[in-house]
Design an enzyme around this catalytic site. Structure first.
Site, PDB file in Angstrom:
ATOM      1  N   LYS A  31      -9.286 -15.989 -16.590  1.00  0.00           N
ATOM      2  CA  LYS A  31      -9.295 -17.166 -16.051  1.00  0.00           C
ATOM      3  C   LYS A  31      -8.456 -18.234 -16.883  1.00  0.00           C
ATOM      4  O   LYS A  31      -8.896 -18.380 -18.151  1.00  0.00           O
ATOM      5  CB  LYS A  31     -10.794 -17.914 -15.711  1.00  0.00           C
ATOM      6  CG  LYS A  31     -10.758 -19.357 -15.221  1.00  0.00           C
ATOM      7  CD  LYS A  31     -12.015 -19.698 -14.982  1.00  0.00           C
ATOM      8  CE  LYS A  31     -12.432 -20.664 -15.970  1.00  0.00           C
ATOM      9  NZ  LYS A  31     -12.130 -22.081 -15.732  1.00  0.00           N
ATOM     10  N   ASP A  58      -7.378 -21.854 -12.598  1.00  0.00           N
ATOM     11  CA  ASP A  58      -8.470 -22.753 -12.291  1.00  0.00           C
ATOM     12  C   ASP A  58      -7.934 -24.179 -12.580  1.00  0.00           C
ATOM     13  O   ASP A  58      -8.339 -25.017 -13.487  1.00  0.00           O
ATOM     14  CB  ASP A  58      -9.556 -22.669 -13.344  1.00  0.00           C
ATOM     15  CG  ASP A  58     -10.753 -23.526 -12.763  1.00  0.00           C
ATOM     16  OD1 ASP A  58     -10.755 -24.068 -11.632  1.00  0.00           O
ATOM     17  OD2 ASP A  58     -11.731 -23.572 -13.650  1.00  0.00           O
ATOM     18  N   LYS A  60      -7.884 -26.524  -9.972  1.00  0.00           N
ATOM     19  CA  LYS A  60      -8.998 -27.785  -9.204  1.00  0.00           C
ATOM     20  C   LYS A  60      -7.902 -28.948  -8.696  1.00  0.00           C
ATOM     21  O   LYS A  60      -8.038 -30.181  -8.884  1.00  0.00           O
ATOM     22  CB  LYS A  60      -9.888 -28.266 -10.266  1.00  0.00           C
ATOM     23  CG  LYS A  60     -10.808 -27.171 -10.691  1.00  0.00           C
ATOM     24  CD  LYS A  60     -11.918 -27.968 -11.470  1.00  0.00           C
ATOM     25  CE  LYS A  60     -12.925 -27.063 -12.022  1.00  0.00           C
ATOM     26  NZ  LYS A  60     -12.553 -26.217 -13.224  1.00  0.00           N
ATOM     27  N   ASP A  63      -5.398 -33.814  -3.973  1.00  0.00           N
ATOM     28  CA  ASP A  63      -4.579 -34.973  -3.644  1.00  0.00           C
ATOM     29  C   ASP A  63      -4.160 -34.915  -2.279  1.00  0.00           C
ATOM     30  O   ASP A  63      -5.083 -34.288  -1.459  1.00  0.00           O
ATOM     31  CB  ASP A  63      -3.272 -34.416  -4.440  1.00  0.00           C
ATOM     32  CG  ASP A  63      -2.276 -35.938  -4.911  1.00  0.00           C
ATOM     33  OD1 ASP A  63      -2.273 -36.775  -3.774  1.00  0.00           O
ATOM     34  OD2 ASP A  63      -2.013 -35.758  -6.097  1.00  0.00           O
ATOM     35  N   THR A 114     -20.407 -29.233 -11.926  1.00  0.00           N
ATOM     36  CA  THR A 114     -21.774 -29.082 -12.588  1.00  0.00           C
ATOM     37  C   THR A 114     -22.149 -30.111 -13.459  1.00  0.00           C
ATOM     38  O   THR A 114     -23.147 -30.371 -13.916  1.00  0.00           O
ATOM     39  CB  THR A 114     -22.071 -27.784 -13.140  1.00  0.00           C
ATOM     40  OG1 THR A 114     -20.876 -27.304 -13.735  1.00  0.00           O
ATOM     41  CG2 THR A 114     -22.263 -26.580 -11.976  1.00  0.00           C
ATOM     42  N   ARG A 204     -17.047 -17.746 -23.342  1.00  0.00           N
ATOM     43  CA  ARG A 204     -17.656 -17.546 -24.901  1.00  0.00           C
ATOM     44  C   ARG A 204     -18.267 -16.140 -25.172  1.00  0.00           C
ATOM     45  O   ARG A 204     -18.022 -15.834 -26.468  1.00  0.00           O
ATOM     46  CB  ARG A 204     -18.249 -18.715 -25.302  1.00  0.00           C
ATOM     47  CG  ARG A 204     -17.217 -20.083 -25.625  1.00  0.00           C
ATOM     48  CD  ARG A 204     -18.106 -21.157 -25.464  1.00  0.00           C
ATOM     49  NE  ARG A 204     -18.681 -21.624 -24.278  1.00  0.00           N
ATOM     50  CZ  ARG A 204     -19.306 -22.748 -23.841  1.00  0.00           C
ATOM     51  NH1 ARG A 204     -19.535 -23.662 -25.079  1.00  0.00           N
ATOM     52  NH2 ARG A 204     -19.701 -22.910 -22.871  1.00  0.00           N
TER      53      ARG A 204
HETATM   54  O1  C5P Z   1     -17.908 -20.148 -22.103  1.00  0.00           O
HETATM   55  P1  C5P Z   1     -18.421 -20.074 -20.894  1.00  0.00           P
HETATM   56  O2  C5P Z   1     -18.767 -18.672 -20.227  1.00  0.00           O
HETATM   57  O3  C5P Z   1     -19.412 -21.217 -20.872  1.00  0.00           O
HETATM   58  O4  C5P Z   1     -17.048 -20.513 -20.126  1.00  0.00           O
HETATM   59  C1  C5P Z   1     -17.404 -20.718 -18.569  1.00  0.00           C
HETATM   60  C2  C5P Z   1     -15.924 -21.057 -18.084  1.00  0.00           C
HETATM   61  O5  C5P Z   1     -16.309 -21.443 -16.606  1.00  0.00           O
HETATM   62  C3  C5P Z   1     -15.444 -22.392 -18.661  1.00  0.00           C
HETATM   63  O6  C5P Z   1     -13.857 -22.159 -18.284  1.00  0.00           O
HETATM   64  C4  C5P Z   1     -15.894 -23.627 -17.859  1.00  0.00           C
HETATM   65  O7  C5P Z   1     -14.930 -24.727 -17.780  1.00  0.00           O
HETATM   66  C5  C5P Z   1     -15.987 -22.959 -16.228  1.00  0.00           C
HETATM   67  N1  C5P Z   1     -16.794 -23.360 -15.489  1.00  0.00           N
HETATM   68  C6  C5P Z   1     -18.104 -23.753 -15.716  1.00  0.00           C
HETATM   69  N2  C5P Z   1     -18.961 -24.248 -14.655  1.00  0.00           N
HETATM   70  C7  C5P Z   1     -18.318 -24.688 -13.622  1.00  0.00           C
HETATM   71  C8  C5P Z   1     -17.123 -24.302 -13.048  1.00  0.00           C
HETATM   72  C9  C5P Z   1     -16.391 -24.124 -14.352  1.00  0.00           C
HETATM   73  O8  C5P Z   1     -18.563 -23.449 -16.898  1.00  0.00           O
HETATM   74  N3  C5P Z   1     -19.222 -25.404 -12.665  1.00  0.00           N
END
Ligand code: C5P
Length: 223
Positions: A31, A58, A60, A63, A114, A204
Site C-alpha cells: 500500500k 491509497d 483518497k 473533488d 477513523t 508497522r
Molecule cells: O502501521 P499500521 O498497521 O497501523 O498502518 C495502517 C495503515 O492503514 C496506515 O497506512 C494507515 O494510514 C492506514 N489506515 C488506517 N486506518 C484507516 C485507514 C487507513 O490505519 N481507517
C-alpha cells in the site's frame, strides 16, 4: 494469493524499494499512500511496481466528478490493483472514478475516517453515530458501482453481511499480542478474515519489524 497488503508509510523511495523487495512472494501487495505519492509521484509508483507486487494506491481522491474522473484516468497507466476515493464526494463523483478506472483496478471508497468521532462529524453537519454514516456511505458506494469500501475491524462483519460481494479493505490489523501503536480499535488478521475482509492492511507490525520477511511469514502462518 495472500490478502496481506503491507503499508509502506514512508516518503523515501529507497526504503520503500528495499522493504518491498524483501517481501516479494510473502505478501499479496503493497500500500502506497499520499506521503509516498507526494514525495515520489507516479514515477516512484512505477519504480515499485516493477518489483511485481500488486499496488494499493491509497490517495483518497475527493473533488468534483470531472476532476476525479480525469485524475483516475491520469493514474490508469500505473494500473494499481486498488485505488481509493472518498465516498462523501457523492454518487456522480464515485461513478466518474469507476468509469475512468482500468478494468483491473478496484475502486474502493473511504467512508468515515477513523480519526473522526461523533463530535467531529457533527461539526461537519453530520449528526448521529459514525457507524450510521459508514452504513449510509457504503450503500452510496455500492449504488454508484464501486468495488467496495475501507472499514475498520469493528465494522467488517456488518459490512460483509450488507454487501457480500463487496471488496472490504481492513486496516488496524494487529497480530495477537502485537504492539498496537496509535491504533485504538484493532483486530487480528484471522478475525478480520473470518469477518469477511478481502484485504488486510498491515503496516508497522511488518514494516517496522527487525526482520520484515520473518514478521510477514509469522502473520501469514496464522491465516
Ligand atoms: O502501521 P499500521 O498497521 O497501523 O498502518 C495502517 C495503515 O492503514 C496506515 O497506512 C494507515 O494510514 C492506514 N489506515 C488506517 N486506518 C484507516 C485507514 C487507513 O490505519 N481507517
Amino acid at each position: 494469493m495472500s490478502p496481506i497488503f503491507v503499508a509502506l508509510d514512508t516518503p523515501d523511495l529507497a526504503t520503500a524499494t528495499r522493504l518491498a523487495g524483501s517481501l516479494r512472494g510473502l505478501v499479496g501487495g503493497i500500500k502506497l499512500g499520499l506521503e509516498f505519492f507526494a514525495a515520489n509521484g507516479p514515477d516512484g509508483v512505477m519504480q515499485l511496481s516493477v518489483l511485481g507486487l500488486p499496488v494499493f494506491l491509497d490517495l483518497k481522491l475527493h473533488d468534483i466528478p470531472n476532476t476525479v474522473g480525469k485524475a483516475v484516468a491520469a493514474l490508469a497507466p500505473l494500473t494499481p490493483a486498488v485505488l481509493t476515493v472518498h465516498a462523501a464526494g457523492g454518487h456522480a463523483m464515485l461513478a466518474a472514478a469507476k468509469a475512468a478506472a482500468p478494468a483491473g483496478t478496484k475502486i474502493v471508497a473511504v467512508t468515515v475516517l477513523t480519526s473522526l468521532d461523533a463530535d467531529d462529524l457533527l461539526a461537519t453537519g453530520v449528526g448521529g453515530a459514525p457507524a450510521e454514516q459508514v452504513e449510509r456511505l457504503a450503500r452510496l458506494a455500492r449504488s454508484a458501482g464501486l468495488d467496495g469500501i475501507v472499514c475498520s475491524g469493528a465494522e467488517v462483519a456488518a459490512a460483509h453481511a450488507a454487501w457480500p460481494q463487496g471488496y472490504l479493505v481492513v486496516p488496524g490489523v494487529r497480530p495477537e499480542g502485537g504492539d498496537i501503536g496509535d491504533q485504538k480499535r484493532v483486530i487480528t488478521p484471522r478475525a478480520a478474515l473470518d469477518g469477511g475482509a478481502s484485504m488486510l492492511v498491515i503496516g508497522r507490525p511488518i514494516a517496522a519489524a527487525a526482520d520484515p520477511a520473518e514478521a510477514a511469514r509469522g502473520i501469514a502462518a496464522t491465516l
